[in-house]
Design an enzyme around this catalytic site. Structure first.
Site, PDB file in Angstrom:
ATOM      1  CG  ASP A 218      42.529  -6.158  90.203  1.00 34.52           C
ATOM      2  OD1 ASP A 218      42.596  -6.186  91.443  1.00 34.52           O
ATOM      3  OD2 ASP A 218      42.906  -7.088  89.478  1.00 34.52           O
ATOM      4  CG  HIS A 220      42.991  -2.198  84.680  1.00 35.47           C
ATOM      5  ND1 HIS A 220      42.189  -3.045  83.966  1.00 35.47           N
ATOM      6  CD2 HIS A 220      43.585  -2.963  85.643  1.00 35.47           C
ATOM      7  CE1 HIS A 220      42.275  -4.273  84.467  1.00 35.47           C
ATOM      8  NE2 HIS A 220      43.111  -4.247  85.492  1.00 35.47           N
ATOM      9  CG  HIS A 242      37.655   9.070  90.470  1.00 30.44           C
ATOM     10  ND1 HIS A 242      36.574   9.917  90.500  1.00 30.44           N
ATOM     11  CD2 HIS A 242      37.293   8.036  89.670  1.00 30.44           C
ATOM     12  CE1 HIS A 242      35.597   9.411  89.760  1.00 30.44           C
ATOM     13  NE2 HIS A 242      36.013   8.268  89.234  1.00 30.44           N
ATOM     14  CD  GLU A 243      39.466   5.190  88.119  1.00 31.64           C
ATOM     15  OE1 GLU A 243      38.749   4.170  88.262  1.00 31.64           O
ATOM     16  OE2 GLU A 243      39.137   6.132  87.375  1.00 31.64           O
ATOM     17  CG  HIS A 246      35.048   3.739  90.820  1.00 30.78           C
ATOM     18  ND1 HIS A 246      33.740   4.103  90.959  1.00 30.78           N
ATOM     19  CD2 HIS A 246      35.590   4.571  89.888  1.00 30.78           C
ATOM     20  CE1 HIS A 246      33.482   5.132  90.135  1.00 30.78           C
ATOM     21  NE2 HIS A 246      34.588   5.433  89.486  1.00 30.78           N
ATOM     22  CG  HIS A 252      31.229   8.185  88.497  1.00 31.56           C
ATOM     23  ND1 HIS A 252      31.200   7.679  87.223  1.00 31.56           N
ATOM     24  CD2 HIS A 252      32.515   8.128  88.898  1.00 31.56           C
ATOM     25  CE1 HIS A 252      32.428   7.331  86.865  1.00 31.56           C
ATOM     26  NE2 HIS A 252      33.242   7.582  87.880  1.00 31.56           N
TER      27      HIS A 252
HETATM   28 ZN   LIG Z   1      41.096  -2.602  82.317  1.00 30.94          ZN
HETATM   29 ZN   LIG Z   2      35.061   6.861  88.227  1.00 30.96          ZN
END
Ligand SMILES: [Zn+2]
Ligand SMILES: [Zn+2]
Length: 507
Positions: A218, A220, A242-243, A246, A252
């Site tokens: 997920d 956020h 970017h997210e 992950h 990173h």
């Molecule tokens: Zn969160």
């Molecule tokens: Zn990051």
């Protein structure tokens, strides 16, 4: 079908996800090291009678706690077993290529004040080796939207940010409206139930969880940020790309050119991934285009006009029955179905499981590239095959004339590739799909419809780009999205069936 109205369902799912999260916290210590206590409100700092240097020190302490696993002693004393502030600061300085002074110099403070991702820079991945999604089709959904951008804009920026990774890997992303998608995207303010509250404008912009069940995957976003689709404020597409890195299992990078660099920077939005990003995603999931195995490239004995020659070749269905099989393009051609992948072509005649196959150039000697999209106009007995910005016109098994530019259809120059194309002979229209948009072309008047392009998800509810391939068959549209095929009723505007690509080969 709205993704935002069913609050009761969302709450239940959310609670379920929180239980999983608490479990993960206890077992793994989480994906990243996050700040467990909220920062003081920015206004509090202004009225505190402290010297600026102390503010800097407290800011740096919180930064090192959040991103470098620094554990400050609550009484201000330091235990010998714990790494000192100075040594953690040196770690941070090394990460960002600064002089390892271990002191809070202006260059170091400038980095600390730069808005960034909320995930730790020193996450130890050694204990989670192999933490990746175990399949190539990954679902995603958007739960809570931001008030800073229109819903359509958010949808298309999110789809484009996922497409960045899809283009560099064998992964496909499928929009889901169930709240139980692998990757749920949400915009939240401050405390939002996962122990990692956001901090108001700037500071932390977003955070994400690595691949896994529940909250795993997920993403956020801090609703307090000025999210934009352009060069001002924080560009949602850049932060989302970017997210999602992950969410797919990447950590990173120290390379400022990498999209996985932790601090925010404006980037050119085309070719967002650095070569390092591509190597890293390929290490987890393999390269994008797996060539068909050499065993499939058997000798093609008689390449002359094989389309309707009636001579079928025995083919091992082993490869074609791989459940992860995806195609670049699919089209009907007369009574046959053509499936393109890389520089390879499978031909299946209707209602028969006999399949002819071989390199595309065996069938069409002038075409030595992969086919991104293809469609067939029965009235002209003509197929149109696309690669990047060029297309070929094919009649019989003959390529007619030279390849031409797709501008002749009326595409603007920013369209660099067609994902899928399908001709609907009932209306004499051809639909072209490019990422999250589609274009309607009138074959009769040879002109692009004025309202083009439009959002795929708006006009084909349940279907979201990018689409791998599309065909019109037996009165229905069939959308190939990754290794799944959706049967779509145009009049009812709904999905009426779903199956794997392999079922088209009698697997
Ligand atoms: Zn969160
Ligand atoms: Zn990051």
């Amino acid at each position: 079908m709205s993704s935002r109205t069913d609050h009761s369902e969302a709450t239940v799912v959310w609670r379920g996800k929180m239980q999983v999260l608490l479990y993960l916290v206890s077992v793994f210590g989480l994906f990243g090291q996050y700040r467990l206590t909220p920062l003081p409100h920015p206004d509090d700092e202004l009225v505190l009678p402290t010297k600026p240097a102390q503010n800097d020190l407290s800011l740096a302490t919180k930064y090192l706690e959040q991103f470098y696993s620094f554990k400050a002693d609550p009484m201000g004393r330091r235990r010998r077993s714990r790494p000192s502030f100075s040594s953690k600061l040196k770690d941070m300085q090394s990460f960002f290529g600064l002089n390892r002074t271990g002191t809070l110099n202006p260059e170091t403070l400038a980095v600390i004040r730069t808005p960034r991702c909320g995930v730790s820079d020193v996450e130890d991945y050694s204990h989670r080796r192999g933490n990746r999604w175990k399949r190539n089709l990954i679902t995603y959904g958007v739960g809570r939207y931001t008030s800073h951008l229109p819903v359509n804009t958010v949808d298309s920026l999110i789809a484009s940010a996922l497409d960045v990774w899809a283009k560099a890997s064998p992964l496909s992303f499928l929009r889901s409206y169930s709240h139980q998608a692998d990757i749920m995207v949400e915009f939240f303010r401050n405390d939002h139930g996962d122990s990692f509250p956001f901090d108001g404008p700037e500071g932390t912009l977003a955070h994400a969880y690595g691949p896994g069940e529940g909250i795993g995957g997920d993403v956020h976003f801090d609703e307090a940020e000025a999210w934009t689709a352009g060069p001002k404020g924080f560009n949602l597409y850049i932060v989302a790309a970017h997210e999602f890195g992950h969410a797919l299992g990447l950590k990173h990078s120290q390379n400022p050119e990498s999209v996985m660099y932790p601090t925010y920077k404006q980037r050119k939005t085309h070719n967002l991934l650095s070569s390092e990003d591509i190597v890293n995603i390929n290490t987890l999931y393999g390269p994008r285009n797996k060539s068909p195995s050499p065993s499939l490239r058997f000798n093609w004995n008689n390449p002359s006009n094989p389309w309707y020659s009636g001579s079928f070749f025995p083919v091992s269905l082993k490869e074609i029955c791989n459940p992860d099989l995806t195609f670049d393009a699919v089209t009907t051609v007369g009574e046959a179905l053509f499936f393109f992948r890389d520089k390879y072509l499978w031909i299946k005649h209707n209602n028969q499981n006999d399949i002819k196959e071989g390199p595309i150039s065996n069938f069409m000697p002038n075409i030595d590239r992969q086919i991104d999209a293809a469609y067939w106009v029965p009235q002209r007995a003509t197929a149109y095959l696309f690669n990047g910005t060029i297309f070929w016109t094919v009649k019989g098994s003959q390529v007619k004339g030279r390849a031409r530019n797709i501008k002749s259809f009326g595409f603007p120059s920013w369209v660099q590739q067609i994902d899928a194309a399908v001709h609907i002979h009932r209306t004499a229209h051809t639909l072209f799909f490019t990422q999250h948009l589609y274009w309607r072309y009138n074959e009769h008047f040879k002109s692009m419809n004025d309202s083009s392009p439009r959002n795929i998800s708006e006009d084909f509810p349940g279907i979201n780009g990018p689409i791998s391939a599309a065909i019109y068959k037996d009165g229905s549209l069939h959308f190939f999205v990754g290794s799944d095929v959706y049967k779509y009723d145009i009049k009812q505007k709904e999905i009426i069936g779903a199956e794997k690509t392999t079922s088209w080969f009698g697997c």
